[in-house]
Design a protein around this motif. Structure first.
Motif, short mmCIF file in Angstrom:
data_model
loop_
_atom_site.label_atom_id
_atom_site.label_comp_id
_atom_site.label_asym_id
_atom_site.label_seq_id
_atom_site.Cartn_x
_atom_site.Cartn_y
_atom_site.Cartn_z
N LYS A 31 0.83 -1.22 0.00
CA LYS A 31 0.00 0.00 0.00
C LYS A 31 0.85 1.26 0.00
O LYS A 31 0.37 2.34 -0.34
CB LYS A 31 -0.90 0.03 1.24
N LYS A 58 -6.20 1.38 -5.28
CA LYS A 58 -7.35 0.53 -4.96
C LYS A 58 -7.13 -0.18 -3.63
O LYS A 58 -8.06 -0.29 -2.82
CB LYS A 58 -7.57 -0.48 -6.08
N ARG A 60 -5.40 0.93 -1.11
CA ARG A 60 -5.58 1.94 -0.05
C ARG A 60 -7.05 2.23 0.19
O ARG A 60 -7.47 2.40 1.33
CB ARG A 60 -4.86 3.23 -0.43
N GLU A 61 -7.82 2.32 -0.89
CA GLU A 61 -9.23 2.68 -0.78
C GLU A 61 -10.09 1.52 -0.30
O GLU A 61 -11.01 1.71 0.49
CB GLU A 61 -9.75 3.16 -2.13
N GLN A 62 -9.81 0.31 -0.80
CA GLN A 62 -10.69 -0.82 -0.54
C GLN A 62 -10.09 -1.86 0.39
O GLN A 62 -10.78 -2.78 0.79
CB GLN A 62 -11.08 -1.48 -1.86
N GLY A 63 -8.82 -1.73 0.70
CA GLY A 63 -8.17 -2.71 1.56
C GLY A 63 -7.83 -3.98 0.80
O GLY A 63 -8.20 -4.16 -0.35
N HIS A 66 -10.46 -6.82 -1.07
CA HIS A 66 -10.91 -6.84 -2.47
C HIS A 66 -10.03 -7.73 -3.33
O HIS A 66 -10.46 -8.28 -4.32
CB HIS A 66 -11.01 -5.43 -3.05
N THR A 70 -11.43 -10.59 -5.65
CA THR A 70 -11.09 -10.60 -7.07
C THR A 70 -10.51 -11.95 -7.48
O THR A 70 -10.85 -12.49 -8.52
CB THR A 70 -10.09 -9.48 -7.40
#
Length: 80
Positions: A31, A58, A60-63, A66, A70
């Motif tokens: 991150k 992504k 940083r925003e979603q951890g 995700h 995915t």
């Protein structure tokens, strides 16, 4: 290894050993990646750098959750 899986999901698994050799062995550490880190890791290709930086944003925003989602539910699977 989740970093290997993450890089594979980005089609950049070729950099896995370079990430590990430079201490990027956990998504929490990943991150923090910025341009100087990509230089140290050896990611010189501009397109690859952009892919990694977008994926870091992504993260940083979603951890990291995700990434697991995915990997378990790739977009290219089609339900019939």
């Amino acid at each position: 290894n989740i970093v290997e899986d993450w890089l594979r999901s980005l089609n950049l698994v070729r950099y896995y050993q370079d990430f590990i050799d430079n201490g990027y062995d956990d998504l929490e550490v990943c991150k923090q990646i910025g341009h100087p880190d990509l230089d140290a890791i050896g990611v010189k290709n501009f397109a690859h750098r952009q892919i990694v930086l977008n994926a870091v944003t992504k993260l940083r925003e979603q951890g990291g959750a995700h990434v697991y989602f995915t990997l378990e539910n790739p977009d290219d699977e089609v339900d019939d």
